[in-house]
Structures are given as C-alpha cells and as structure tokens.
Design a protein around this motif. Sequence first.
Motif, short mmCIF file in Angstrom:
data_model
loop_
_atom_site.label_atom_id
_atom_site.label_comp_id
_atom_site.label_asym_id
_atom_site.label_seq_id
_atom_site.Cartn_x
_atom_site.Cartn_y
_atom_site.Cartn_z
N ARG A 143 7.31 -30.12 21.82
CA ARG A 143 8.09 -30.17 23.07
C ARG A 143 7.36 -30.96 24.14
NH1 ARG A 143 10.53 -24.07 23.43
NH2 ARG A 143 11.94 -24.28 21.67
N THR A 144 6.24 -31.55 23.76
CA THR A 144 5.42 -32.32 24.71
C THR A 144 6.12 -33.64 25.04
OG1 THR A 144 3.46 -31.36 23.67
CG2 THR A 144 3.11 -33.25 25.10
N PRO A 145 6.28 -33.98 26.33
CA PRO A 145 6.91 -35.26 26.69
C PRO A 145 6.11 -36.45 26.18
CG PRO A 145 6.66 -33.83 28.62
CD PRO A 145 5.89 -33.20 27.51
N VAL A 146 6.81 -37.48 25.71
CA VAL A 146 6.17 -38.69 25.19
C VAL A 146 6.80 -39.91 25.85
CG1 VAL A 146 5.75 -40.11 23.12
CG2 VAL A 146 5.72 -37.61 22.94
N VAL A 147 5.97 -40.87 26.24
CA VAL A 147 6.46 -42.16 26.72
C VAL A 147 5.76 -43.25 25.91
CG1 VAL A 147 6.48 -43.80 28.67
CG2 VAL A 147 6.97 -41.38 29.08
N LEU A 148 6.53 -44.26 25.50
CA LEU A 148 5.98 -45.39 24.76
C LEU A 148 5.60 -46.50 25.73
CD1 LEU A 148 8.71 -45.65 21.96
CD2 LEU A 148 6.62 -44.29 21.92
N ALA A 149 4.42 -47.09 25.53
CA ALA A 149 3.99 -48.21 26.38
C ALA A 149 3.68 -49.39 25.49
CB ALA A 149 2.75 -47.81 27.18
N GLY A 150 4.38 -50.51 25.70
CA GLY A 150 4.15 -51.69 24.86
C GLY A 150 4.51 -51.42 23.41
N THR A 151 5.47 -50.55 23.19
CA THR A 151 5.89 -50.15 21.84
C THR A 151 7.40 -50.05 21.82
OG1 THR A 151 3.87 -48.84 21.62
CG2 THR A 151 5.63 -48.36 20.07
N VAL A 152 8.04 -50.70 20.86
CA VAL A 152 9.51 -50.69 20.84
C VAL A 152 10.04 -49.54 20.00
CG1 VAL A 152 9.74 -53.17 21.26
CG2 VAL A 152 9.66 -52.34 18.91
N GLN A 157 15.29 -43.52 21.11
CA GLN A 157 15.16 -42.07 21.27
C GLN A 157 14.17 -41.70 22.35
OE1 GLN A 157 14.02 -40.94 17.28
NE2 GLN A 157 16.13 -40.62 16.62
N LEU A 158 13.09 -42.49 22.47
CA LEU A 158 12.01 -42.12 23.38
C LEU A 158 11.96 -43.04 24.61
CD1 LEU A 158 9.33 -41.62 20.60
CD2 LEU A 158 10.20 -39.81 22.07
N PRO A 159 11.58 -42.51 25.76
CA PRO A 159 11.43 -43.36 26.95
C PRO A 159 10.34 -44.40 26.71
CG PRO A 159 11.25 -41.02 27.50
CD PRO A 159 11.22 -41.10 26.02
N SER A 160 10.53 -45.60 27.27
CA SER A 160 9.56 -46.67 26.97
C SER A 160 9.46 -47.68 28.11
CB SER A 160 9.98 -47.41 25.69
OG SER A 160 11.26 -47.98 25.86
N VAL A 161 8.33 -48.40 28.12
CA VAL A 161 8.12 -49.50 29.08
C VAL A 161 7.62 -50.70 28.28
CG1 VAL A 161 6.98 -50.24 31.20
CG2 VAL A 161 7.42 -47.80 30.83
N LYS A 318 15.69 -44.93 31.21
CA LYS A 318 14.87 -44.39 30.11
C LYS A 318 14.08 -45.52 29.43
CE LYS A 318 15.22 -41.48 26.04
NZ LYS A 318 16.05 -41.04 24.94
N GLU A 319 14.63 -46.73 29.49
CA GLU A 319 13.93 -47.88 28.88
C GLU A 319 13.74 -48.94 29.95
OE1 GLU A 319 16.00 -49.16 25.37
OE2 GLU A 319 16.00 -47.17 24.49
N ILE A 320 12.50 -49.11 30.38
CA ILE A 320 12.21 -50.05 31.46
C ILE A 320 11.70 -51.36 30.87
CG2 ILE A 320 10.70 -50.48 33.45
CD1 ILE A 320 10.83 -47.50 34.06
N ILE A 321 12.31 -52.46 31.30
CA ILE A 321 11.89 -53.80 30.85
C ILE A 321 11.30 -54.54 32.04
CG2 ILE A 321 12.67 -56.01 29.90
CD1 ILE A 321 12.83 -53.77 27.85
#
Length: 333
Positions: A143-152, A157-161, A318-321
């Motif tokens: 249940r731990t929040p996850v954010v992807l950085a420099g990963t597509v 499904q997952l928040p990303s930058v 949720k997906e920042i470009i």
Amino acid sequence: MNTDDTITIYDVAREAGVSMATVSRVVNGNQNVKENTRKKVLEVIERLDYRPNAVARGLASKKTTTVGVVIPNIANSYFSILAKGIDDIAAMYKYNIVLASSDEDDDKEINVINTLLAKQVDGIIFMGHHLTEKIRAEFSRSRTPVVLAGTVDLDHQLPSVNIDYKAAVADVVDRLAENNQEIAFVSGPLIDEINGKVRLAGYKQGLEKNNLSFKEGLVFEINYNYKDGFELAKRVLNSGATAAYVAEDELAAGLLNGLFEAGVNVPEDFEIITSNDSPITSYTRPNLTSISQPVYDLGAVSMRMLTKIMNKEELEEKEIILNHGVTVRGTTR
C-alpha cells in the motif's frame, strides 16, 4: 543503564526522572511541557547522545518520514543528478531518503524494493530502465505510494515524471537526417519498454519524416557502459552508418572514442547525438551533442508528487511530461 550500546527513550526517561511520554513530547516538539522539564530532558538527551529511532517514533503516526529511492546505477551521473533533485525536495518537506542501487539487476531490484518496504518507508521513488511484472506485483501488493522518475509505464498504472522520449528521439533523428541517409540506433536492451517501444518508435518516426527506410541492421542493443560502446564502433561502421542516436551518455562516449581509434573524424565523417545531457557530454573531445532534459527537475518534481500522495492530496496530473530540447555541441555538423 541499558547494557546495549543503543540508548533508548527508557534510558532518557529514567535518567531525567520523567515519564517516557514526556521525553516523547520533548523530542517531537510538543509545547505542552514545562520549560524546566524540557531543559532537563534535553540536557540528558545531549549527555547520553540519544538519537530517536525514526521507525519507532513513527509507529504511533504510522509514518517513518523516510522515502526509499531505487536507482539502477549509482555511478551514473544521470541518476545521481536525479537523486539530488529528490533529496533537495525531500529535505524541504522533512523527509529522509534511503538510496538503494539495483545495479541494473532484476533480482536485486526486487530484493531492494522488499528491503525498503520492510523498513516501512512512507513512499518509494523508482528509477529503472523497465518495470518487470514482478516489480509491478510488488508495488500493487504494497500500500506504499510509488512514483516513477525517468521511467515509463505504458500501462499508465503508476504516477510518473518523464520527458517525451519518443518525440525527443524523433527530433534528433530529424536533425541527423539533414546530412545522413544511414542513421544507427544504439540503445540498451530492447526488452526495456523505454528502448524497444518508446525510443525505437521515435527513431522510426524520424526516419519516416525524412523518407528514410527502417533497417534492422542499423539497430544495436548493448549494455549501458563505456567499454561496450567503445567495442561497438567497428560494428556500427561496418553497418554503413554515418550517424548514430545513442540512448546513454557513457555509451556515446565509448562509441566516440571507438570511432576515433578507428581513424574516423567526428563530426565530419560521423555524427553522434546522445540522450541525457549529463556532465559526461563535456568530458569528451569533441563535446557530445545531446537531447537536453531537466534531469534535476525530474527528481524534484517526482518527490513533490510523492509528498502529495503521502499526504492524501489530489494529484492534478498523474503523468507529468517535462520539456526537452537539443543542446548542440561538437559531435554534429
């Protein structure tokens, strides 16, 4: 006194002649403590060199104020700059980061993630070349929040930058096509979605825009390191290519020096554009032309995003470009 080397809250309370609850209030900055009591407790903390355990302190609030950061290669300057962006924002929001390197190994990556989850981190920022099904399963189970950085994440499904890697590669192929008909695509493993599905699609788009045909023989996948890039130079030359888009800066530096060793003049006889605009681009002669991207910001924005999720705030996106460009240096005409 505690026979263990570790000084506990119990030791401080006993030494100061107060309850553990009072020590806890002093440590957490609670104002509801008499001033002379506070001074006495702080003096004992100082004398015993008591360091509050973040995990133990967080049990009541279910927070450890710690964020885990999974990094593929700690020696790679792209990821270290990204991590700096994460760390600076983490410090601003009073979070500590635990940096864990997966050494670009899928099995180690799983172990690293499980270790961070066992430490009860409040959130995870994941940087990796690809999301395996095992990693997805670990993230969805936790249940731990996850954010992807420099990963597509092509499943969204997952928040990303990220930057728009497809558009970025299309832009540089378009630039290389001004002087070249045979343009090589050099990347890490194509099984990684960022390479095989996103960057490769940008490469094909750039070729198509310039009426150049796609040739399998101009696509090279190797490990992300200098030595492999250096050894690849002869194969790239044998393919008939006169230019290359390269997915990683260390790889590009290796290719450049391999071409030099083979007596090829860059950029007169061969042009190179790399991907990450890390400090490596200025270590080579000539300096490497590169896609420019705000690497520090990728880290900073991903950490800010994670603080919002951990605080149960609504995400606007949720997906920042983030924006990219091309920094022209000495490996292009």
